[in-house]
Write an enzyme that holds these catalytic residues in place. Structure first.
Site, PDB file in Angstrom:
ATOM      1  N   HIS C 212       1.210  -1.359   0.227  1.00 51.23           N
ATOM      2  CA  HIS C 212      -0.006  -0.210   0.250  1.00 51.23           C
ATOM      3  C   HIS C 212       1.047   1.344   0.356  1.00 51.23           C
ATOM      4  CE1 HIS C 212      -4.776  -1.563   1.234  1.00 51.23           C
ATOM      5  NE2 HIS C 212      -3.905  -1.899   0.277  1.00 51.23           N
ATOM      6  N   SER C 216      -0.673  -0.695  -6.300  1.00 53.66           N
ATOM      7  CA  SER C 216       0.158  -2.210  -7.103  1.00 53.66           C
ATOM      8  C   SER C 216       0.458  -2.123  -8.645  1.00 53.66           C
ATOM      9  CB  SER C 216      -1.369  -3.649  -7.025  1.00 53.66           C
ATOM     10  OG  SER C 216      -1.920  -3.714  -6.471  1.00 53.66           O
ATOM     11  N   LYS C 240     -14.499  -8.290  -8.302  1.00 51.69           N
ATOM     12  CA  LYS C 240     -13.195  -8.868  -9.406  1.00 51.69           C
ATOM     13  C   LYS C 240     -12.413  -9.866  -8.317  1.00 51.69           C
ATOM     14  CE  LYS C 240     -10.140  -8.858 -13.425  1.00 51.69           C
ATOM     15  NZ  LYS C 240      -9.079  -8.109 -13.896  1.00 51.69           N
ATOM     16  N   ASP C 241     -12.566  -9.695  -7.505  1.00 52.39           N
ATOM     17  CA  ASP C 241     -11.867 -10.665  -6.211  1.00 52.39           C
ATOM     18  C   ASP C 241     -12.758 -11.989  -5.992  1.00 52.39           C
ATOM     19  OD1 ASP C 241      -9.044  -9.207  -4.197  1.00 52.39           O
ATOM     20  OD2 ASP C 241      -9.243  -9.601  -6.571  1.00 52.39           O
ATOM     21  N   GLU C 284       6.424 -33.830  -1.244  1.00 52.11           N
ATOM     22  CA  GLU C 284       5.296 -33.445  -2.148  1.00 52.11           C
ATOM     23  C   GLU C 284       5.473 -32.675  -3.189  1.00 52.11           C
ATOM     24  OE1 GLU C 284       2.348 -34.715  -0.784  1.00 52.11           O
ATOM     25  OE2 GLU C 284       1.271 -33.446  -0.232  1.00 52.11           O
TER      26      GLU C 284
END
Lengths: 176, 259, 417
Positions: C212, C216, C240-241, C284
Site C-alpha cells: 500500500h 499495485s 473481481k476478487d 510433495e
C-alpha cells in the site's frame, strides 16, 4: 451516471441475490466446522452400555461406568424398598415417588454424582457409610440420600439422577 | 483477444505442469506390473458402493483373509453401512473374543466383542504375525486400497494374477509367482479358489467374483465415507457454479462504466 | 476525503480506535490501477488459501494426537468417526497444494511484470520470506500423519543439515531431540506447525503495508500518472476478487470432493516404519523443483547450498535485473527467456519426482544449471543489452505517441540482442 428506474431495480436485485446466495453458502460452509466438535461416531457408540443385573446379589451394589460417569446399580432388599415407599412426599426437598424412579423395584439405577457439586457419594461398598437414611452419603459437603437415591439432608438440591434405561431381557439392562 | 489466448495457453501450461507429477511416480521394480482397470460400482462422481458386493466381500474377508490380515480401523458397528441390522452386527461381533481389563483383581480377561469394538486382529502383534507366516508380515487391510498405486484395481490384480512361473524364473520355497505384485514373487499363497466361499445370495463364487467382491469391500474399508463425500461434492459444485455465475454478472455490471 | 459515519456507535469507536476510517481508506479511497488483469487475483487468493489452512488446521488440531503411537490412528479417527472429519482433512491436505499453486502463479506474475523492481524491492523480499515460511510449515505438516513418507521425508531432509561443517551432526541431533526422527521430533514439529502460520499472517500484514506504500504494479509496468488511471479498490476489485474466488473454489472443490488423493502419495497411508524404507522417497509436488536441484549436485553440502541458493537468488532479484522497464510486455527478449524459465521449472518438477537414474540425472543437472544461469547471467545481461519496446504514455492512453517512450533515448543507441 443516469440510470432508468428499471435499471436500478435490476442492478439492486442482482446484488441482493448474490449476497443472499453468498450468505447461504457461507452458513453451509461454517456448519462442518461447528459440527466436528459434536461427539464423534466412536464416542456415540459408547453412549449406551448393557449390564447384566443378575450379577448383583441382593443387598449388594455395583458401580458401572457410563458416558464417563459412575452409575450405581443397587439390588435392594425388601426392607429398603419398603422404606423408600413409606416416605411422605412433603418431607422431600425434591418430591418424587419411589415408583417413578425404578422400573423393577429391586433394581435401583442412579447416576452416582452428587447433585450439589459433583462428588461421588459413598455407599456402594458394605463398609461405606450410607448416611442417615440408608442410601448414600456424600463426604464432600454432607449430603444424605435415601434408599431411593433421593436427597434428604445436606446441601444437594435434587435427587440422584435416574438415567434413561430399559430392560432388554429379564436381567440385562441397557443404560442410555 | 490475443491476450486471452496467451492467458489460456499459460493456464494450460501450468495445468500440464501440475499433471506432470502424476507421471513422475516411482518406477516399477523389475518386471512389469499388470494392473488392468476394472469397472467398479464406486467409480465416477456418482459412484456408490454396491451393497450386495460389500456383503459378499465381507464374507470373503471373514472366511479367507481374516485368518492372517487385521482390519483394525473398522469397528463392527461400521457394518451397518453394509445393510446389516443391529442384531446381526451384535451376532457377528460376538463370534470373536476381545481381551479387556484389568478387572478389580488386576487381571486381564476375555469377553465377546461388542459392536463398539474394532475388528479383532488374528495376531496380538506384528512379531506374532511374522512368526506365524514364515517371517512375512500380512499387512492390515483397513487402508490397503489407499496405500497402493492402482487402488482397488491393484488389489484385484494381486488376487487374480497367480500363475505358473515361466521356465527361466526360480521361485524359492515359501514364495509364489504373481504378475500383479512388485518383483513378481509374493509370500502369500493364492488365497482364493473357485467356490472357496459359499455366498449367502447364491452368486457363483468364481475367483474373479470373489476378488471383485473383496476388493469392493476393501475399498469401502479404506473410505467408508466416500458416498457422503461425492454427494456433498455434487451439491457444493452446483452451488458454486450458480454463485460464481452470479458473481460474474455482478462483476460485469459494476465494471460496465470502466470498460 | 475522510469518511463520515452515520452510525454514532461507529463514530464513538472510530474516534478512539480508527479501525473504520482505516478500512474506508484502504477499500474505498485506496487507488488501484484500472488495468489490472486476472493475474492480479492471485494475491487475494493466496490470502484466502491461508485462512482456509488456518481454520481447517485449528479444527483438525482439536482431534489430532501428536504422539508416534497415536498420530496415524488419530488421523484415521478424523477420517472415519469425527463429524465431517474427512472433509476437514481433505480440505487441509488439498488446501496446502492449492496454496502453493496460487503462490507460484503469484510469483511468476511478479517475475513477468517486474513487480520486484524499485520501489517494491522490500515487498518482493517479504514475499520470498512468506514462501520460505510456507515451505517450512508444509514440510512439518506433512510429518504429522506419521505415514511412511512423513517419516522418511523427515529423515532425509533433516539429515541434510549434517552437511554443515563442524556442527552439522550436533545440529541434526538437536533438531531431532534424539538419535533419529522420533517422538520428540513429531511433538516439536506439531508445535511449530501450529505456530508458523501465524508468523506468516504477520509477514503478510507487512507485505500488504509495503504494497500500500506505492500501490499495485500493473500489466503495463508504468507508474500511475493521474487519477484517470485509477479506480477505488471497492467495489471494483472486491467484486473481481470475489469472482476469482468463486472460480478458485470450484476447482478446489473438484479436487477435495472427487480427487482428494490426487496430489498425495499412496505410501503415506502406510504407518511409519523406521526399519523399512519405501522404494522411492518423494516429497510433495511443490518441493520437487528444489529436490531436483538438491540431488543435481553430487556433493552433499553443495546440494544443500544449491537448494537454498535457488531461493536466495529470488531474494536478490531486484539487483540482478536492473532494466528500468518493468513489464515483460515491452521486453521482447526477456519475454522469451521468461517462458524458457517456466519450462525449466516444469522440467525441474518432473525430474524431482523421478529416481536419480539414467538420463534423468543429466536432465536435472542441465535444468539446474539453466535455472541459475537465468537469474545470475541472463537477467543481468538483458538489463544492459536488451532494447525494450516503446512504452505507452500512461495507463489511460495505451496507444503510444511518438518519442515519449520511457527508455527511448538510451536504448536507440544500443545493439539489439
Amino acid at each position: 451516471m443516469a440510470d432508468t428506474h428499471q435499471g436500478e431495480t435490476r442492478r439492486d436485485f442482482l446484488y441482493v441475490a448474490t449476497a443472499a446466495v453468498g450468505a447461504v453458502g457461507a452458513a453451509s460452509a461454517v456448519w462442518p466446522f461447528i459440527d466436528q466438535m459434536n461427539p464423534a461416531a466412536d464416542v456415540l457408540a459408547l453412549a449406551s452400555i448393557e449390564f447384566d443385573t443378575g450379577t448383583v446379589a441382593e443387598g449388594m451394589a455395583v458401580t458401572v461406568k457410563w458416558r464417563g460417569k459412575p452409575v450405581f446399580v443397587r439390588h435392594r432388599t425388601p426392607t429398603e424398598i419398603e422404606e423408600a415407599r413409606d416416605v411422605p412426599l412433603d418431607e422431600l426437598r425434591d418430591p418424587q415417588t419411589d415408583a417413578s424412579r425404578v422400573i423393577k423395584p429391586e433394581q435401583l439405577i442412579v447416576v452416582g454424582v452428587c447433585t450439589h457439586l459433583g462428588c461421588v457419594p459413598l455407599g456402594q461398598k458394605p463398609s461405606d457409610p450410607r448416611g442417615d437414611y440408608g442410601g448414600w452419603f456424600c463426604p464432600c459437603h454432607g449430603s444424605h440420600y435415601d434408599t431411593s437415591g433421593r436427597i434428604r439432608k445436606g446441601p444437594a438440591p435434587r435427587n440422584l439422577v435416574v438415567p434413561e434405561y430399559k430392560f432388554v431381557s429379564d436381567t440385562v439392562v441397557r443404560i442410555g | 483477444m490475443i491476450a486471452r489466448i496467451k492467458t489460456l495457453a499459460a493456464a494450460g501450461l501450468v495445468a500440464s505442469a501440475l499433471a506432470v507429477p502424476t507421471f513422475a511416480v516411482p518406477a516399477q521394480a523389475a518386471g512389469e506390473l499388470e494392473i488392468a482397470a476394472q469397472d467398479w460400482s464406486f467409480d465416477g462422481i456418482f459412484g456408490t458402493y454396491d451393497r450386495a458386493a460389500l456383503q459378499r466381500g465381507f464374507q470373503v474377508y471373514q472366511n479367507v483373509c481374516s485368518t492372517c490380515h487385521a482390519l483394525k480401523h473398522i469397528a463392527y458397528r461400521n457394518l451397518a453401512d453394509l445393510g446389516y441390522t443391529e442384531n446381526e452386527i451384535k451376532a457377528i461381533a460376538a463370534e470373536k473374543n476381545v481381551t479387556d481389563g484389568p478387572n478389580d483383581e488386576g487381571e486381564m480377561f476375555e469377553r465377546p466383542a461388542k459392536p463398539s469394538d474394532t475388528f479383532v486382529s488374528p495376531f496380538p502383534n506384528d512379531n506374532a504375525a511374522r512368526t506365524a507366516n514364515g517371517g512375512a508380515l500380512p499387512p492390515d487391510l483397513s487402508l490397503i486400497v489407499d496405500a497402493r498405486k492402482g487402488g482397488a484395481d491393484y488389489v484385484y490384480g494381486v488376487l487374480t494374477h497367480y500363475k505358473d512361473a515361466p521356465a527361466d524364473v526360480k521361485v524359492p520355497d515359501g514364495m509364489y509367482y504373481n504378475t500383479g505384485f512388485a518383483g513378481h514373487q509374493i509370500a502369500m499363497p493364492p488365497p482364493l479358489f473357485p467356490d472357496g466361499v459359499t455366498y449367502g445370495d447364491n452368486t457363483p463364487a468364481t475367483v474373479a467374483q470373489q476378488a471383485h467382491d473383496v476388493s469392493t469391500f476393501l475399498a469401502w474399508a479404506s473410505e467408508p465415507n466416500m458416498e457422503q463425500r461425492k454427494r456433498a461434492g455434487v451439491m457444493t459444485i452446483l452451488f458454486l457454479l450458480i454463485f460464481t455465475g452470479l458473481l460474474y454478472a455482478t462483476k460485469r455490471k459494476i465494471w460496465a462504466d470502466v470498460h | 476525503m475522510a469518511a463520515k459515519f452515520d452510525n454514532s456507535i461507529v463514530r464513538w469507536i472510530d474516534h478512539r480506535l480508527p479501525i473504520f476510517s482505516f478500512m474506508h481508506h484502504e477499500m474505498h479511497e485506496y487507488p488501484t490501477p484500472k488495468n489490472l488483469s486476472y493475474w492480479w487475483n492471485f494475491g487475494s487468493l493466496a490470502g484466502i488459501a491461508l485462512v482456509i489452512m488456518i481454520v481447517s488446521g485449528i479444527v483438525l488440531a482439536m482431534n489430532y494426537t501428536p504422539h508416534v503411537d497415536y498420530a496415524f490412528d488419530s488421523v484415521e479417527r478424523i477420517m472415519r468417526d469425527v463429524n465431517y472429519g474427512w472433509l476437514l482433512r481433505y480440505m487441509h491436505m488439498n488446501g496446502a497444494s492449492f496454496f502453493f499453486i496460487v503462490v507460484y502463479i503469484h510469483i511468476f506474475r511478479g517475475l513477468y511484470y517486474g513487480s520486484y523492481k524499485a520501489p517494491r524491492e522490500l515487498l518482493w523480499m517479504l514475499g520470498v520470506v512468506i514462501l520460505l515460511l510456507m515451505m517450512a510449515t508444509a514440510f512439518m505438516g506433512y510429518v504429522l500423519p506419521w505415514g511412511q513418507m512423513s517419516f522418511w521425508g523427515a529423515t532425509v531432509i533433516t539429515n541434510l543439515f549434517s552437511a554443515i561443517p563442524l556442527v552439522g551432526d550436533q545440529i541434526v541431533t538437536w533438531l531431532w531431540g534424539g538419535f533419529s526422527v522420533g517422538n520428540p521430533t513429531l511433538n516439536r514439529f506439531f508445535s511449530l506447525h501450529y505456530l508458523l502460520p501465524f508468523v506468516i499472517v504477520g509477514v503478510v500484514v507487512l507485505h500488504l503495508v509495503a504494497l500500500h506504500r506505492f500501490g499495485s504494479n500493473n500489466p503495463l509496468g508504468i507508474d500511475v500518472k493521474s487519477s484517470k488511471d485509477q479506480i477505488p479498490f471497492h467495489p471494483y476489485y472486491t467484486v473481481k476478487d470475489a469472482f476469482g474466488l468463486g472460480v478458485y473454489l470450484i476447482i478446489f472443490a473438484g479436487f477435495v470432493f472427487f480427487a482428494p488423493n490426487f496430489f498425495g502419495e499412496p505410501d503415506n497411508y502406510i504407518p511409519a516404519n523406521p526399519l523399512v524404507t519405501p522404494p522411492h522417497i518423494v516429497p510433495e509436488w511443490y518441493f520437487l523443483p528444489f529436490y531436483a536441484i538438491l540431488r543435481s549436485i553430487p556433493d552433499k553440502l553443495g546440494g544443500v547450498v544449491a537448494m537454498f541458493g535457488a531461493i536466495a537468488v529470488l531474494f536478490i532479484l531486484p539487483w540482478l535485473d536492473r532494466s528500468p522497464v518493468r513489464s515483460g510486455q515491452f521486453r521482447p527478449i526477456f519475454k522469451i527467456f521468461f517462458w524458457v524459465l517456466v519450462v525449466d521449472v516444469v522440467a525441474l518438477t518432473f525430474f524431482g519426482g523421478k529416481p536419480p537414474e539414467g538420463w534423468y540425472v543429466t536432465g536435472a543437472r542441465i535444468a539446474t544449471a539453466y535455472y541459475f544461469i537465468h537469474f545470475l547471467m541472463i537477467l543481468p545481461l538483458l538489463s544492459v543489452f536488451e532494447t525494450p519496446r516503446q512504452l505507452p504514455k500512461s495507463i489511460s492512453e495505451p496507444v503510444t505517441g511518438g518519442g515519449a517512450g520511457f527508455a527511448g533515448a538510451t536504448a536507440a543507441a544500443r545493439e539489439k540482442v
